[in-house]
Scaffold this motif. Structure first.
Motif, PDB file in Angstrom:
ATOM      1  N   PHE A  72       1.100  -1.342   0.377  1.00 51.43           N
ATOM      2  CA  PHE A  72      -0.312   0.009  -0.148  1.00 51.43           C
ATOM      3  C   PHE A  72       0.694   1.463   0.224  1.00 51.43           C
ATOM      4  O   PHE A  72       1.711   1.439   0.233  1.00 51.43           O
ATOM      5  CB  PHE A  72      -0.698  -0.292   0.751  1.00 51.43           C
ATOM      6  CG  PHE A  72      -1.862   1.074   1.341  1.00 51.43           C
ATOM      7  CD1 PHE A  72      -2.523   1.551   0.686  1.00 51.43           C
ATOM      8  CD2 PHE A  72      -0.747   2.137   2.148  1.00 51.43           C
ATOM      9  CE1 PHE A  72      -3.637   2.805   1.172  1.00 51.43           C
ATOM     10  CE2 PHE A  72      -1.748   3.882   2.394  1.00 51.43           C
ATOM     11  CZ  PHE A  72      -2.894   3.915   1.592  1.00 51.43           C
ATOM     12  N   THR A  73       0.444   2.599  -0.807  1.00 50.36           N
ATOM     13  CA  THR A  73       1.334   3.600  -0.033  1.00 50.36           C
ATOM     14  C   THR A  73      -0.111   4.693  -1.105  1.00 50.36           C
ATOM     15  O   THR A  73      -0.583   4.053  -1.485  1.00 50.36           O
ATOM     16  CB  THR A  73       2.519   3.101  -2.126  1.00 50.36           C
ATOM     17  OG1 THR A  73       1.546   3.237  -2.825  1.00 50.36           O
ATOM     18  CG2 THR A  73       3.330   2.537  -1.526  1.00 50.36           C
ATOM     19  N   TYR A  74       0.580   5.496  -0.360  1.00 48.93           N
ATOM     20  CA  TYR A  74      -0.381   6.906  -0.671  1.00 48.93           C
ATOM     21  C   TYR A  74       0.213   7.835  -1.861  1.00 48.93           C
ATOM     22  O   TYR A  74       1.558   7.057  -2.130  1.00 48.93           O
ATOM     23  CB  TYR A  74      -0.437   7.984   0.144  1.00 48.93           C
ATOM     24  CG  TYR A  74      -1.879   7.658   1.602  1.00 48.93           C
ATOM     25  CD1 TYR A  74      -2.552   7.238   0.766  1.00 48.93           C
ATOM     26  CD2 TYR A  74      -1.225   7.644   2.814  1.00 48.93           C
ATOM     27  CE1 TYR A  74      -3.811   7.319   1.599  1.00 48.93           C
ATOM     28  CE2 TYR A  74      -1.758   6.874   3.671  1.00 48.93           C
ATOM     29  CZ  TYR A  74      -2.984   7.092   3.510  1.00 48.93           C
ATOM     30  OH  TYR A  74      -4.171   6.850   4.348  1.00 48.93           O
ATOM     31  N   ASP A  75       0.096   7.999  -3.210  1.00 54.86           N
ATOM     32  CA  ASP A  75      -0.009   8.522  -4.333  1.00 54.86           C
ATOM     33  C   ASP A  75      -0.445  10.024  -3.817  1.00 54.86           C
ATOM     34  O   ASP A  75      -1.815  11.200  -3.795  1.00 54.86           O
ATOM     35  CB  ASP A  75      -0.756   8.473  -5.885  1.00 54.86           C
ATOM     36  CG  ASP A  75      -0.356   9.337  -6.703  1.00 54.86           C
ATOM     37  OD1 ASP A  75       1.154   9.568  -6.516  1.00 54.86           O
ATOM     38  OD2 ASP A  75      -0.689   8.637  -8.028  1.00 54.86           O
ATOM     39  N   GLU A 301      -7.548  -4.014  -3.923  1.00 57.84           N
ATOM     40  CA  GLU A 301      -7.126  -3.244  -5.068  1.00 57.84           C
ATOM     41  C   GLU A 301      -7.223  -1.962  -5.495  1.00 57.84           C
ATOM     42  O   GLU A 301      -6.128  -1.590  -5.839  1.00 57.84           O
ATOM     43  CB  GLU A 301      -7.313  -4.232  -6.641  1.00 57.84           C
ATOM     44  CG  GLU A 301      -6.811  -3.582  -7.896  1.00 57.84           C
ATOM     45  CD  GLU A 301      -7.230  -4.055  -9.058  1.00 57.84           C
ATOM     46  OE1 GLU A 301      -6.949  -3.528 -10.547  1.00 57.84           O
ATOM     47  OE2 GLU A 301      -8.385  -5.401  -9.037  1.00 57.84           O
ATOM     48  N   ALA A 304      -4.727  -0.962  -2.407  1.00 56.83           N
ATOM     49  CA  ALA A 304      -3.669  -0.578  -2.196  1.00 56.83           C
ATOM     50  C   ALA A 304      -2.698   1.164  -3.464  1.00 56.83           C
ATOM     51  O   ALA A 304      -1.741   1.130  -2.704  1.00 56.83           O
ATOM     52  CB  ALA A 304      -3.315  -1.073  -4.050  1.00 56.83           C
ATOM     53  N   ARG A 305      -3.216   1.837  -3.851  1.00 56.69           N
ATOM     54  CA  ARG A 305      -3.097   2.910  -4.199  1.00 56.69           C
ATOM     55  C   ARG A 305      -3.772   3.917  -4.484  1.00 56.69           C
ATOM     56  O   ARG A 305      -4.789   4.357  -4.793  1.00 56.69           O
ATOM     57  CB  ARG A 305      -2.408   2.840  -5.801  1.00 56.69           C
ATOM     58  CG  ARG A 305      -1.354   3.812  -6.060  1.00 56.69           C
ATOM     59  CD  ARG A 305      -1.030   4.181  -7.697  1.00 56.69           C
ATOM     60  NE  ARG A 305       0.338   5.091  -7.924  1.00 56.69           N
ATOM     61  CZ  ARG A 305       1.144   5.138  -7.032  1.00 56.69           C
ATOM     62  NH1 ARG A 305       1.525   4.311  -6.265  1.00 56.69           N
ATOM     63  NH2 ARG A 305       1.718   6.241  -8.013  1.00 56.69           N
ATOM     64  N   PRO A 307      -5.441   7.720  -3.816  1.00 61.89           N
ATOM     65  CA  PRO A 307      -4.388   9.302  -4.816  1.00 61.89           C
ATOM     66  C   PRO A 307      -4.294  10.770  -3.769  1.00 61.89           C
ATOM     67  O   PRO A 307      -5.781  10.781  -3.409  1.00 61.89           O
ATOM     68  CB  PRO A 307      -5.025   9.786  -5.652  1.00 61.89           C
ATOM     69  CG  PRO A 307      -6.177   8.740  -5.527  1.00 61.89           C
ATOM     70  CD  PRO A 307      -5.884   7.785  -5.092  1.00 61.89           C
ATOM     71  N   GLN A 430      -3.797   4.480   7.454  1.00 58.22           N
ATOM     72  CA  GLN A 430      -1.777   3.672   6.880  1.00 58.22           C
ATOM     73  C   GLN A 430      -1.538   3.478   7.738  1.00 58.22           C
ATOM     74  O   GLN A 430      -0.989   1.519   7.721  1.00 58.22           O
ATOM     75  CB  GLN A 430      -1.399   4.524   6.093  1.00 58.22           C
ATOM     76  CG  GLN A 430       0.175   4.339   5.467  1.00 58.22           C
ATOM     77  CD  GLN A 430       0.214   5.725   4.759  1.00 58.22           C
ATOM     78  OE1 GLN A 430      -0.066   6.497   5.475  1.00 58.22           O
ATOM     79  NE2 GLN A 430       1.688   5.464   3.554  1.00 58.22           N
TER      80      GLN A 430
END
Length: 505
Positions: A72-75, A301, A304-305, A307, A430
């Motif tokens: 997992f990442t923050y865009d 999914e 996972a990202r 924004p 997060q």
């Protein structure tokens, strides 16, 4: 003489346009903060630990197996769009990238019954605004009469005759004090407020549909986890029964495994209920009868990202529809102070009539039948509601304006709080997700080891039961954490008034 009359009339109209009693609207200072609330010192001290949970890998596991689901990442690389104003800094499409979810949102904006009601309210207030604007113009009406009359004319005695009359009547209130113009401004502000209420409902509806869809996909994932866990425990139970037949374990072990099968079985039934109820709720939001809902991307999914812009300017809050609605309501209330003050001043009207009147049908509209009259009138309120002038209406209007100002300021404070809550909720979600993912990884490996040791007779069944129960709870908790991440992002986008393409602005 005629020129003088025309000049006087134009001067009167100019004076009418220039004079308007009552206070003008002045925008309140919103008191927006320069920045958002900083992280707590304890949170900063734990930041390296949480970061390590997301970036480091478990060296005891083979490569590729140290991730529970999807990293997992923050865009935070959303670039500013050229030419876009600050109110459009966030767009829902940046967050809602599932095509099925986008279609559900589009359908809800068209078919949701609450949205249709809001559009009907706007039509009502638009008509009221047109009515208030039309009050500035003269009223013109046509009247006609035909009949027979008997009257006494002094020494001529009683006379019976026919009467035919047709006239055009004009009435015009000269808005010297701005009462009608203030009323028109208040009606315009009411219309703006209702339109902003519609935008607020639209924003809330998008958030509700997105949240309901995330809840549905979370229920789907929980149901899949429960079914997989149930199947795994049934296999373990079958193994235990074979070992019992071989005399390797006691009946107590088998009974413990049988009891352990019941927990995921009950969860399967509960999650099936949640899936059906979430489908029904989502169906109503999109304006359809309760029924099945199409599926798009999986919860993992989508989570996972996420924004999120690197910074959220506080100026965005000035464009939130609820803030704009509260400000428009304050503007309308301020204008109505002028309406009340003007009601206590003299009212000047011009009335006129022109037409034809005859006692003979054949001579109606003929020569010598013209009738006309012209009057200028004034009405001065002297004593109303127990007080001179307009009575208590001015005090009532001022009190309502004060209430509207307090509601406006409260709306701004609530908006600031909602953004703060969304930012901290997204940040902590997060961290929670990273911790839950590591827990699931560790417990999955612990279950593999416990099962291997149990099959080889090294450890007891209790180690397997503890590992199964721990992993089941950890996977459900991870699903909840992923769902909470997405919901926190929805709350942030809703808090700053994110835009939706094609939505009526």
């Amino acid at each position: 003489m005629r020129r003088l009359v025309l000049l006087a009339l134009f001067a009167l109209i100019a004076l009418t346009e220039a004079c308007a009693v009552g206070p003008g609207y002045r925008r309140s200072s919103l008191g927006m903060p320069d920045g958002w609330r900083p992280r707590a010192a304890s949170e900063d001290s734990l930041r390296p630990f949480y970061d390590s949970l997301r970036t480091s890998r478990d060296t005891l596991l083979p490569a590729g197996t140290d991730t529970a689901r999807v990293p997992f990442t923050y865009d935070t690389t959303l670039p500013p769009r050229p030419g876009a104003d600050s109110g459009a800094a966030l767009r829902w499409l940046d967050l809602l990238q599932d095509s099925v979810l986008r279609q559900l949102v589009d359908t809800s904006l068209r078919e949701n019954r609450d949205m249709r009601t809001a559009l009907g309210v706007i039509d009502e207030f638009r008509a009221q605004y047109r009515a208030a604007r039309g009050a500035l113009l003269p009223e013109l009406s046509a009247n006609g009469q035909a009949g027979r009359s008997r009257a006494v004319f002094g020494t001529f005695g009683a006379q019976t005759f026919d009467v035919y009359k047709a006239t055009a009547d004009l009435s015009w209130e000269l808005d010297l004090w701005g009462r009608l113009r203030r009323g028109m401004g208040a009606a315009r502000s009411d219309l703006v407020a209702r339109d902003e209420d519609r935008r607020a409902l639209q924003l809330s509806l998008i958030g509700d549909v997105a949240t309901a869809y995330f809840d549905l996909r979370a229920a789907d994932l929980n149901l899949a986890i429960a079914r997989r866990t149930l199947e795994s425990r049934r296999q373990t139970l079958a193994l235990a029964r074979r070992r019992l037949d071989q005399g390797l374990i006691s009946e107590l072990d088998v009974r413990q495994f049988e009891a352990d099968v019941a927990s995921p079985a009950a969860s399967v039934a509960d999650f099936e209920r949640q899936v059906a109820q979430q489908e029904n709720a989502l169906s109503v939001l999109v304006g359809r009868n309760p029924g099945a809902i199409a599926r798009g991307r999986a919860l993992t999914e989508m989570a996972a990202r996420i924004p999120v812009p690197a910074g959220v300017p506080s100026a965005l809050l000035a464009n939130r529809p609820d803030v704009r609605s509260a400000e428009a309501t304050l503007r309308a209330a301020t204008a109505r102070i002028g309406v009340a003050q003007a009601a206590g001043l003299p009212t000047f009207t011009i009335t006129g009539q022109y037409g034809s009147q005859s006692t003979d049908w054949s001579k109606w509209f003929g020569s010598g039948t013209n009738v006309w009259q012209a009057f200028a009138g004034v009405s001065i309120p002297i004593f109303t509601q127990g007080r001179p002038g307009a009575g208590e209406q001015v005090n009532i209007a001022r009190a309502r304006a004060s209430q509207a100002r307090s509601r406006y300021e409260q709306t701004v404070l609530v908006a600031l709080r909602e953004v703060e809550d969304a930012l901290v909720g997204l940040r902590t979600a997060q961290d929670r997700s990273a911790a839950q993912e590591r827990q699931a990884i560790a417990l999955r490996r612990a279950l593999e080891l416990a099962d291997m040791r149990y099959r080889n007779g090294v450890s007891s069944y209790l180690d397997v039961l503890d590992a199964q129960r721990g992993l089941f709870g950890a996977e459900l908790a991870l699903t909840q954490a992923e769902r909470d991440q997405l919901v926190a992002a929805v709350q942030l986008y809703r808090a700053v008034g994110a835009g939706w393409p094609g939505a009526k602005e």
